[in-house]
Design a protein around this motif. Sequence first.
Motif, mmCIF file in Angstrom:
data_model
loop_
_atom_site.group_PDB
_atom_site.id
_atom_site.type_symbol
_atom_site.label_atom_id
_atom_site.label_comp_id
_atom_site.label_asym_id
_atom_site.label_seq_id
_atom_site.Cartn_x
_atom_site.Cartn_y
_atom_site.Cartn_z
ATOM 1 N N LEU A 67 -8.749 58.401 38.422
ATOM 2 C CA LEU A 67 -8.290 59.736 38.035
ATOM 3 C C LEU A 67 -9.076 60.292 36.854
ATOM 4 O O LEU A 67 -9.146 61.507 36.663
ATOM 5 N N VAL A 77 -0.998 58.692 48.509
ATOM 6 C CA VAL A 77 -0.901 57.703 47.434
ATOM 7 C C VAL A 77 0.468 57.045 47.557
ATOM 8 O O VAL A 77 1.500 57.718 47.449
ATOM 9 N N LEU A 136 1.105 57.038 35.371
ATOM 10 C CA LEU A 136 0.576 57.391 36.688
ATOM 11 C C LEU A 136 1.457 58.435 37.367
ATOM 12 O O LEU A 136 0.955 59.408 37.948
ATOM 13 N N LEU A 164 0.331 62.103 38.645
ATOM 14 C CA LEU A 164 0.466 62.464 40.056
ATOM 15 C C LEU A 164 1.290 63.739 40.227
ATOM 16 O O LEU A 164 0.999 64.565 41.098
ATOM 17 N N ARG A 165 2.301 63.899 39.401
ATOM 18 C CA ARG A 165 3.102 65.125 39.487
ATOM 19 C C ARG A 165 2.254 66.349 39.152
ATOM 20 O O ARG A 165 2.397 67.411 39.784
ATOM 21 N N VAL A 214 -1.055 66.471 39.561
ATOM 22 C CA VAL A 214 -2.042 66.607 40.635
ATOM 23 C C VAL A 214 -1.441 67.356 41.820
ATOM 24 O O VAL A 214 -2.123 68.154 42.486
ATOM 25 N N VAL A 231 2.521 61.927 48.181
ATOM 26 C CA VAL A 231 2.846 60.841 47.253
ATOM 27 C C VAL A 231 4.125 60.175 47.743
ATOM 28 O O VAL A 231 5.160 60.835 47.888
#
Length: 201
Positions: A35, A47, A62, A66-67, A69, A78
Amino acid sequence: EKLGRSVGYQIRLESVMSPFTRLLYCTTGIILRRLESDPNLEGVTHVIVDEVHERSEESDFLLMILRDVLKIRPDLKVILMSATINAALFSQYFNACAVLEIPGKTFPVQQFFLEDAIEYTEYVLEENSPYSRPHKHNNAAPHYDGRTTGKGIRLSDVEEGVIPIRGASEPASDKIPDMNLSPQQLKLRYSHYSGSTLKTL
């Protein structure tokens, strides 16, 4: 198919993958490192974060990334997996995302111990084996010297049942390991087992 083609893995200082890899198993640290150079995870469609209930600084960080992204990559899927997750908490954190529950099934569990394995397999320990106990020909009770037995054993340990008096015929305390039991006490403890199993024990 050889590992590293369709399915591969990557951990610190070790990687088995190729341009053909479509499913990559990796550690949390590896995906965080990716990332850094690829913040939008280009080319990644899914993911999957397993055992998400095992919280750590890395895993929480992480999930935060991810939230973010997902705001840029709404097509990214996700998936958070866990058998003991607080689903409502994580769903709320990811903007009330859908929760999929797969009912589990418990199976009966039966316990087996070393003596059971010896009994079922009919294993016999050879007398000259380095794992066999030395024979004790003297079954007389040890001589007590003050508050000790005269052999470096505290009398209080004998009184409390931590160490048995050799030759005793009554059942020994569960605190006493098998190796400290007399043959009579060993037979009383494992009364439901064969003589061959007792000999091996």
